[in-house]
Enzyme design. Structure first.
Site, mmCIF file in Angstrom:
data_model
loop_
_atom_site.group_PDB
_atom_site.id
_atom_site.type_symbol
_atom_site.label_atom_id
_atom_site.label_comp_id
_atom_site.label_asym_id
_atom_site.label_seq_id
_atom_site.Cartn_x
_atom_site.Cartn_y
_atom_site.Cartn_z
ATOM 1 N N GLY B 148 0.831 -1.198 0.000
ATOM 2 C CA GLY B 148 0.000 0.000 0.000
ATOM 3 C C GLY B 148 0.865 1.247 0.000
ATOM 4 O O GLY B 148 2.042 1.218 0.359
ATOM 5 N N CYS B 149 0.254 2.346 -0.393
ATOM 6 C CA CYS B 149 0.996 3.600 -0.483
ATOM 7 C C CYS B 149 1.420 4.076 0.906
ATOM 8 O O CYS B 149 2.596 4.384 1.141
ATOM 9 C CB CYS B 149 0.166 4.656 -1.195
ATOM 10 S SG CYS B 149 -1.518 4.839 -0.583
#
Lengths: 345, 345, 345, 345
Positions: B148-149
């Site tokens: 995920g970012c």
């Protein structure tokens, strides 16, 4: 491999030149100058360039620098450029000048809009560096006058129409909108974030210095003198220019014919993209790239054509076009090092 | 030359994958899928890609697509990914999954934060694709779970400290701020321009689904379980994440020692840049690039360390890291096709 | 009708004072000073005030000005304020000082974070002007130290919890984000539009001068000394501060109990709005108003509380709170002239 | 005290009406309707209105609502308005219609640009609600057609010139730029933050529906038919319209004469501010207010005049002008409740 120098490396155009040149396979950035940042790395001036352009800025005399670079990008204000370009040329260097000093053929016109010109003897050989229109003259030049950002956005869409006599040259109105990077990196109240964001304004209405440059180049295309109305505006965005251009059609033209004309005129150009009928460009679709995107509309109600063009003012409007000119001057493929993809969103 | 497919090409991550892959010398984009835009060119979905990615989006069955690509980027929402990834793997394709479906090792944890998991049997072989931490496992994988970012921005700065026992794992607070592209291209009132601009808000306070992903990876680095406080915020900008991370130091550390630790930990990494003491990163300096820039501060008054990290959420936080993972999986140089320079301003 | 003077009228806070005072039924703006704009109308300095505040800025000696106004808003930098406030007080004027010079009780603390203090003898009588906490002391004051913008946003949400012993004072972390108007209207590269837009950064990590001010006021509420971690960030927006605040709970508290505590603590306050459980504030909902909106979250996983507060830094964080203090000092209704509605979008 | 209803309260114009009416001393907001938000408080639809407009939105039949309000603001899309306005009028209510349905005198023109008109019989009595031009007709009206945002910005600056025969009516070009709130609060990809920010585009080139409205009103001022070129653009800001207008002068006029003409034409108007020669307006200086600011330039090189006007599209371009019309209709002071000061920065 050629050696390139950026004179005035700390401005936004200088930083953009460093970015673009770092991606160019045939160029080494050998010199970067800055008065305010002498002794500092480019990556201190522009932290995004850390690990990419770590060259140290200097403030050395031109006489010394001419031995250390083959081609000079002079990214300095007008009046400053005319003071250094002659020395660079006499030392045998090529120059891509990003200032306005060598764009205007007629020194009287230059002096009417700017100030006294102290290097008039170089005006005759300076070549206006809009490759799509003037490529054959650029090839052999030692001094290229890189076009202004607004003029690039206005001349490219009008060229096919003027060359084909489709519009009345006396009816041209160019309403242009620019991102704030066009105002430079100097500290001034007018371009503070809070002054610009969530706002929109016109400036230098009827008085902007790009007016005579646009008129000069359009006159060459039209084959006669002309004047235009030109109004620049400031947009709350960093990069991008959009010009909306109006002119009276000289005869009935339909939308498809006009679109086809633009497409065929620019069909071999790598950096011009013509929108399909009904489509119009947006600055965010050319961000970070050397493209000029153009859309057009025939308005039969009024007998006018409306052209809409967009560029990234720092790339096709400055550093990218300068590298494109360098490629032509040096005999490289014209798009070498310029194959960046626009960054959206 | 390998053939790559983008499943879910019309989202911002899909568009970014198309942009990055167009610059990759060893990859041909052979398939792009989109339900909503089937039959349309990528350049109609994303006009900035005109002349760059003109592939037509399609909505064909996976069974057919597996014959037309070697590696699949699944840029689809969680739950959608788990429905298609098994078929891709069984057909012998490699998969870089950009959803959350294969990031969480423990299906019970996944189901507590998301919903039922219908492809549990693939969890064991899925490799968490943070190359700087986990490169050796990625090399041989056929299924990479792209991080995920937010987790990317939180794990990278904490890794050196946790591995060296410098901080108390129970005191970690990650206050993260993201640009709006992280919310995707779906039409919704909450991400309209007028709702976001000139404003700032927190969201999903204490409840964001990236929390267990961060905790899982930090626990591996710490060698024991831990919980963190994690608060995401929405910034009026397109791209970029900045995470400000706080933790109690376990012993006296001075600023230089901490900076040196980070620098030596990441000295061979192409995509991690450590700021010098006293310097802190900014999202605009990594825009459009695969960099993670990290700064740190020892606060002797409170006995805490403050870490500040930035990434471009669409690049190092999604598409760029996915291509980095592809490079590792395929045995290419890890930075191949990722040498873009950040775009500033 | 009282006569008010703005000392330092050309800054953003000065302009905002002029805007707010123009709407106040009991105040006439009789003096506005500015060194840089002396001789110019406020409406030339701030064109939005055309027809609203056409008073001419001047640069006259304080001794003269004290005869022409009853209450002085000193909207000047720290160090400048301490040089003029004594003279104003001795002439019998009331002062609402918007600088930091009279906020810190202990001159040694002040001098550790700022510079030498040359008006120490006035510190004892200066009243910290946060009316919701300190109203009874403000009423009779002749010198009010208007709180800093960040401190206002941090102290208000924490006050009910500290007063009730719900949190451990040693675990407070305040992660604050401010719009760019907080940096003032001075010309500087760091706050140019292009440097700020589409970006996000932390600054003065662990070193911001509002830290001791926050600690001093929180200590009063907690009844003992404490230190906090405080990190300010710069948001690409004009107005607004959002503070995300973390602390360890001292006992089990459920969400409803915490929300109820905040609501009852502030139930009679006109300028504090508490969000319902599950709701969080956003800066755009207080833009242009004197509100402080507060949301809270009990995170049972970590045993922490997360508080989120927002203000308009130029209103509740500066000019609005100053007028609120003036109202208390002068015995007007506390919300007089401050009933502006937030401007959204 | 009169009772006002907002039909369509959840759009940006509806929210702005609620904000403005909350400050009006002679109006009570008695009804707010919304299909999507029926049962919710206005302050849930628009959190900035918490404590200010807590009225509950409903979706009741008009027949019932007509008993509960004296004047109706119909802030609904065109075509929806024509379906409800007749019933409101027949029930004896006054109507300020913010849609386009009653702005165009000639139903054939309306139908050429919109769709079939089903309430033609009310067109004759509808009064075009631009008070500065048409005040005497508005006073006795029961149905006021509130002008479009773009038309307001184009008609006001041109009125003095057309009335005095200073410009050739066949040469008018209006290049207009609008903030994004003009596109409404509906969820659509085109107005997402990421699609709009850091970008600029033209739209509906030569085809925007405000064109016939502008032409109709300019024709009345010119005393003859005319067509104009009108191009709207989308600016990355929330509020504001700036129109740049070009026309050929019919005779030599100097700058001072033109400025004087504008100033004397609007000298008694509270909401029109004329810039001094050499000054031009900016949208940020009218933000949140009912002002229209106008600048002008005589360009002797081209024989054209350039007019630049700005308004807040949600105030003078919609809700503010509607309240101004209500004041005229109801016999209140025309500026009652509209004395808000522009919010800058």
């Amino acid at each position: 491999m050629i050696r390139a120098a950026i004179i005035g490396a700390s401005g936004y155009t200088g930083g953009e030149l460093a970015r673009i040149l770092s991606l160019h396979p045939e160029v080494e950035l050998s010199v970067a100058t800055s008065r305010n940042y002498a002794g500092k790395k480019m990556s201190q001036v522009y932290p995004h360039l850390t690990g990419i352009a770590d060259i140290v800025c200097e403030d050395a005399p031109m006489a010394e620098l001419t031995r250390r670079a083959d081609i000079f990008f002079t990214a300095v204000p007008h009046q400053t450029a005319m003071a250094i370009v002659p020395e660079l040329l006499e030392a045998g260097c090529k120059v891509i000048d990003l200032s306005a000093d060598f764009r205007i053929d007629d020194p009287l016109v230059y002096e009417a809009w700017y100030q006294a010109h102290t290097a008039r003897e170089y005006l005759a050989e300076a070549v206006y560096g809009l490759p799509e229109i003037n490529r054959h003259n650029i090839a052999g030049a030692r001094l290229v006058a890189n076009p202004g950002c607004y003029p690039t956005s206005v001349i490219l869409p009008l060229a096919p129409l003027l060359k084909n006599g489709l519009i009345d040259p006396d009816t041209i109105i160019a309403d242009s909108k620019s991102g704030t990077s066009g105002a430079g990196r100097g500290a001034q109240v007018g371009t503070l974030f809070c002054e610009v964001t969530d706002g929109f304004r016109a400036y230098k209405v009827g008085e902007h210095r790009h007016t005579p440059e646009i008129e000069q180049e359009l006159a060459k295309l039209a084959g006669r003198q002309l004047t235009i109305s030109f109004t620049p505006h400031l947009v709350p965005m960093s990069r991008g220019i959009l010009s909306t251009i109006y002119a009276k059609l000289t005869r009935d033209v339909d939308q498809q014919e006009l679109s086809d004309l633009l497409m065929s005129f620019y069909q071999d150009e790598k950096f011009v993209r013509i929108c399909r009928p009904g489509q119009f460009p947006a600055t965010q679709y050319v961000r970070g790239s050397n493209y000029c995107d153009i859309g057009c509309k025939v308005d039969t109600r009024t007998g006018r054509v409306v052209l809409v063009s967009v560029i990234d003012n720092l790339v096709k409007g400055a550093a990218g076009q300068a590298v494109q000119n360098m490629n032509v001057v040096c005999g490289f493929a014209e798009s070498l090092g310029l194959a960046t993809v626009p960054l959206f969103p």
